[in-house]
Design a protein around this motif. Structure first.
Motif, PDB file in Angstrom:
ATOM      1  N   CYS A  23      -3.007  -0.577   5.586  1.00  0.00           N
ATOM      2  CA  CYS A  23      -2.213  -0.899   4.405  1.00  0.00           C
ATOM      3  C   CYS A  23      -0.960  -1.674   4.785  1.00  0.00           C
ATOM      4  O   CYS A  23      -0.224  -1.289   5.680  1.00  0.00           O
ATOM      5  CB  CYS A  23      -1.835   0.394   3.690  1.00  0.00           C
ATOM      6  N   LYS A  24      -0.713  -2.766   4.062  1.00  0.00           N
ATOM      7  CA  LYS A  24       0.454  -3.595   4.347  1.00  0.00           C
ATOM      8  C   LYS A  24       1.753  -2.961   3.854  1.00  0.00           C
ATOM      9  O   LYS A  24       2.831  -3.369   4.258  1.00  0.00           O
ATOM     10  CB  LYS A  24       0.290  -4.984   3.752  1.00  0.00           C
ATOM     11  N   ASP A  25       1.659  -1.957   2.974  1.00  0.00           N
ATOM     12  CA  ASP A  25       2.847  -1.308   2.432  1.00  0.00           C
ATOM     13  C   ASP A  25       3.206  -0.003   3.145  1.00  0.00           C
ATOM     14  O   ASP A  25       4.299   0.521   2.946  1.00  0.00           O
ATOM     15  CB  ASP A  25       2.667  -1.022   0.938  1.00  0.00           C
ATOM     16  N   CYS A  26       2.288   0.524   3.949  1.00  0.00           N
ATOM     17  CA  CYS A  26       2.560   1.762   4.680  1.00  0.00           C
ATOM     18  C   CYS A  26       3.466   1.472   5.874  1.00  0.00           C
ATOM     19  O   CYS A  26       3.629   0.321   6.289  1.00  0.00           O
ATOM     20  CB  CYS A  26       1.254   2.390   5.178  1.00  0.00           C
ATOM     21  N   LEU A  27       4.040   2.519   6.415  1.00  0.00           N
ATOM     22  CA  LEU A  27       4.891   2.383   7.588  1.00  0.00           C
ATOM     23  C   LEU A  27       4.084   1.832   8.763  1.00  0.00           C
ATOM     24  O   LEU A  27       2.888   2.109   8.882  1.00  0.00           O
ATOM     25  CB  LEU A  27       5.493   3.732   7.964  1.00  0.00           C
ATOM     26  N   PRO A  28       4.724   1.074   9.648  1.00  0.00           N
ATOM     27  CA  PRO A  28       4.016   0.553  10.825  1.00  0.00           C
ATOM     28  C   PRO A  28       3.426   1.708  11.634  1.00  0.00           C
ATOM     29  O   PRO A  28       4.043   2.749  11.791  1.00  0.00           O
ATOM     30  CB  PRO A  28       5.107  -0.171  11.614  1.00  0.00           C
TER      31      PRO A  28
END
Length: 134
Positions: free
Chosen positions: A7-12
């Motif tokens: 997911c691009k919105d989750c934390l790295p």
């Protein structure tokens, strides 16, 4: 074999799968759909009724988050309708669908509601001396 999308919105470093557009995880996709729906609604009420950014939400809050007539509907399942005077196109408030339809059926005629009030206070069947119960 390709690496699973994250997911691009989750934390790295998050390993949540991202099967939805973006790519996004289920939680962030749900948030994105809500954001898009709100933006589309705001655009529609702006184009149709001339309500500026945030005016719908302000009106909704000023009505206590409920239909201005029945006060039961909250708009949680279906957004409240923007009620307006058809003669001068001025916005009056937010109503649930049944209340908005009732006003439309009455053609904004207060006499309709006076007749309805009299009907509820003294139904015609009462004059016959017969009350029928199911």
């Amino acid at each position: 074999m390709t690496a699973p999308r994250t997911c691009k919105d989750c934390l790295p470093g998050s390993k949540r799968p991202a099967p939805h557009q973006g790519p996004r995880c289920a939680t962030h996709w749900r948030d994105e759909k809500k954001r898009r729906s709100k933006a589309a609604h705001e655009k529609r009420v702006k184009e149709t009724y001339g309500l500026g950014d945030g005016v719908y939400d302000t009106l909704y809050a000023s009505q206590g988050g409920r239909c201005a007539i029945c006060t039961r509907a909250t708009g949680s399942t279906r957004r409240l309708s923007v009620d307006h005077d058809h003669k001068n196109l001025l916005v009056r408030g937010l109503l649930c669908r049944p209340c908005n339809d009732m006003l439309g059926h009455s053609r904004d005629n207060p006499e309709f509601f006076e007749r309805a009030k009299k009907y509820l206070e003294k139904p015609p069947a009462q004059d016959l001396g017969t009350w029928y119960a199911k």
